[in-house]
Design a protein around this motif. Structure first.
Motif, PDB file in Angstrom:
ATOM      1  N   PHE A 144     -13.953  42.588  -5.150  1.00 19.08           N
ATOM      2  CA  PHE A 144     -13.959  41.136  -5.333  1.00 19.08           C
ATOM      3  C   PHE A 144     -15.354  40.503  -5.189  1.00 19.08           C
ATOM      4  N   LEU A 196      -7.667  35.383  -4.148  1.00 21.76           N
ATOM      5  CA  LEU A 196      -7.723  36.326  -5.275  1.00 21.76           C
ATOM      6  C   LEU A 196      -6.808  37.529  -5.040  1.00 21.76           C
ATOM      7  N   MET A 199      -3.247  36.576  -5.573  1.00 23.13           N
ATOM      8  CA  MET A 199      -3.023  35.943  -6.871  1.00 23.13           C
ATOM      9  C   MET A 199      -1.964  36.684  -7.685  1.00 23.13           C
ATOM     10  N   TRP A 204      -4.341  34.947 -12.863  1.00 21.99           N
ATOM     11  CA  TRP A 204      -5.631  35.334 -13.446  1.00 21.99           C
ATOM     12  C   TRP A 204      -5.887  34.570 -14.746  1.00 21.99           C
ATOM     13  N   LEU A 207      -7.256  31.286 -13.659  1.00 20.49           N
ATOM     14  CA  LEU A 207      -8.683  31.376 -13.321  1.00 20.49           C
ATOM     15  C   LEU A 207      -9.553  31.304 -14.581  1.00 20.49           C
ATOM     16  N   ILE A 218     -14.014  37.611 -14.657  1.00 21.35           N
ATOM     17  CA  ILE A 218     -12.623  37.527 -14.168  1.00 21.35           C
ATOM     18  C   ILE A 218     -11.783  38.657 -14.752  1.00 21.35           C
ATOM     19  N   HIS A 222     -10.085  41.666 -12.683  1.00 20.20           N
ATOM     20  CA  HIS A 222      -8.631  41.835 -12.784  1.00 20.20           C
ATOM     21  C   HIS A 222      -8.275  43.257 -13.192  1.00 20.20           C
TER      22      HIS A 222
END
Length: 428
Positions: A144, A196, A199, A204, A207, A218, A222
């Motif tokens: 992350f 996150l 999430m 996502w 985002l 992102i 992901h």
């Protein structure tokens, strides 16, 4: 910059969570070296390690259960002997004779409690680890880092994430639990990681809509996170209930079935596990407390699987995986323990237990003779108190009878003679 998340700091569960997190991190590192990045599989392996470590305690508990069954006829005979006797002497003697039976077999009345005191805190501590895996598993935390730094430097990120959390989009997370206005940069970034990690899949897309300039980052993050937090298509940080709701709305029927299977399989495996465990004999002893305890145990065997079924809907999928894998592992373990217990000589266990209890008393400076003397003294004191009370009760009873005697009866005349004689003695 390295992200150091805040771990759970409870006085009791905090250290247990840190230990479990440390083991979990080690398992993840080993799996990562062979190309597997799967938190669900890590949880299953962690469960196996936990129950392997608890195997000696489990076998000890099984031995206690087997000895308890052998003790039952003797305990029931004592209960029958003192049935309906509520005076102090009888209750004291009943307790002493019951304790003598436990001493004979070398066991303690609280022998079945220890495992519960160990497994329950582990379950609670593991819950803390699973809902915040990045705080304990470095490999997950590091994924992350780049995205967190980019979001942190984006204007208005705090309002975007706060509004998303306030909308109830993330399971087990509220806006009160995250503070994006803190002066401590590390604390703010920790909160971003919390969001996150928890999430949901459609989050996502949210985002990417809100942070358009970070679309590629992102997506990359992901793609790295998804195989880590997904087990059989389910997000381990999400709850089956929220997955069922989102799957129903998006017509993802396979995902919905998968989410339903978590509580169902949990219930089934718990029932199987209880069936394989040695059960106490269901007999009416005549003692209300013992019969109530047996009925309570029977009720618990019904309630516990139902409890796991209901709870697995609302807790993270990862905890449901632990619950299921623990039940399956216990069932397999129990199969071999049952085979082992069939070959055990109970007389040998009793002799060893008696020797252990004798050594414990010797360490405390208590001999068998001292215990017998103390028991006799205590019994004599109670007997004296009981006899005094009995005399008082008999005198009261005699006085009551005098009140109801007819004036012209022989008993009344006898009472008058007795009272006259007592008066004469007092005058002298």
């Amino acid at each position: 910059m390295d992200i150091i998340l805040t771990q759970y700091s409870g006085a009791i569960l905090g250290p247990i969570a840190k230990l479990l997190g440390w083991v979990m991190n080690g398992i993840y590192i080993v799996l990562d070296k062979i190309g597997i990045q799967d938190i669900g599989l890590t949880i299953i392996i962690l469960t196996m390690i936990i129950y392997l470590c608890m195997l000696p305690l489990t076998i000890k508990q099984q031995k206690f259960s087997k000895l308890s069954q052998k003790m039952q006829p003797e305990l029931q005979a004592i209960q029958k002997k003192y049935k309906n006797k509520t005076d102090a002497v009888s209750r004291q003697k009943m307790g002493e004779e019951t304790q003598e039976v436990y001493n004979k077999y070398g066991v303690s009345p609280s022998g079945t409690c220890l495992q519960l005191f160990i497994t329950f805190p582990i379950l609670l501590a593991l819950y803390r680890v699973i809902i915040n895996v990045p705080a304990y598993v470095n490999g997950v935390k590091g994924v992350f880092s780049n995205l967190v730094n980019a979001i942190y430097t984006t204007d208005g990120f705090d309002k975007i994430l706060t509004d998303y959390v306030d909308a109830g989009k993330i399971n087990n997370l509220t806006s009160k639990m995250v503070d994006f206005s803190a002066k401590d940069t590390t604390a703010v970034k920790n909160n971003i990681v919390d969001v996150l990690y928890k999430m949901p899949s459609d989050g996502w897309n949210f985002l990417q809509d809100k942070f358009g300039s970070l679309t590629d980052l992102i997506q990359t993050t992901h793609d790295q996170v998804e195989p880590m937090v997904t087990f059989l298509g389910l997000n381990i940080a999400d709850s089956p209930l929220s997955t069922i709701k989102s799957s129903f709305a998006s017509h993802s029927w396979l995902m919905l079935i998968g989410a339903l299977l978590i509580p169902i399989i949990s219930y089934v495996t718990q029932v199987i596990n209880i069936k394989m465990m040695p059960q106490p004999q269901q007999t009416q002893t005549g003692d209300s407390s013992t019969d109530a305890m047996a009925a309570q145990m029977k009720t618990m065997n019904i309630i516990m699987p139902l409890f796991s079924f209901v709870m697995c809907f609302t807790v993270p999928v990862g905890l449901g995986i632990y619950w299921i894998s623990a039940a399956v592992f216990r069932a397999v373990q129990q199969f071999f323990i049952n085979k082992h217990m069939e070959k055990i000589d109970l007389n040998d266990i009793i002799a060893k237990n008696q020797e252990k209890m004798k050594k414990k008393r010797e360490k405390l400076g208590i001999s068998e003779e001292d215990m017998k003397k103390a028991a006799k003294i205590k019994t004599k004191n109670i007997s004296y108190e009981a006899s005094s009370k009995e005399k008082e009760e008999k005198l009261k009873e005699a006085d009551e009878k005098k009140k109801h005697v007819k004036a012209d009866s022989m008993a009344a005349k006898a009472n008058l003679v007795r009272e006259f004689n007592e008066g004469k003695r007092q005058e002298k």
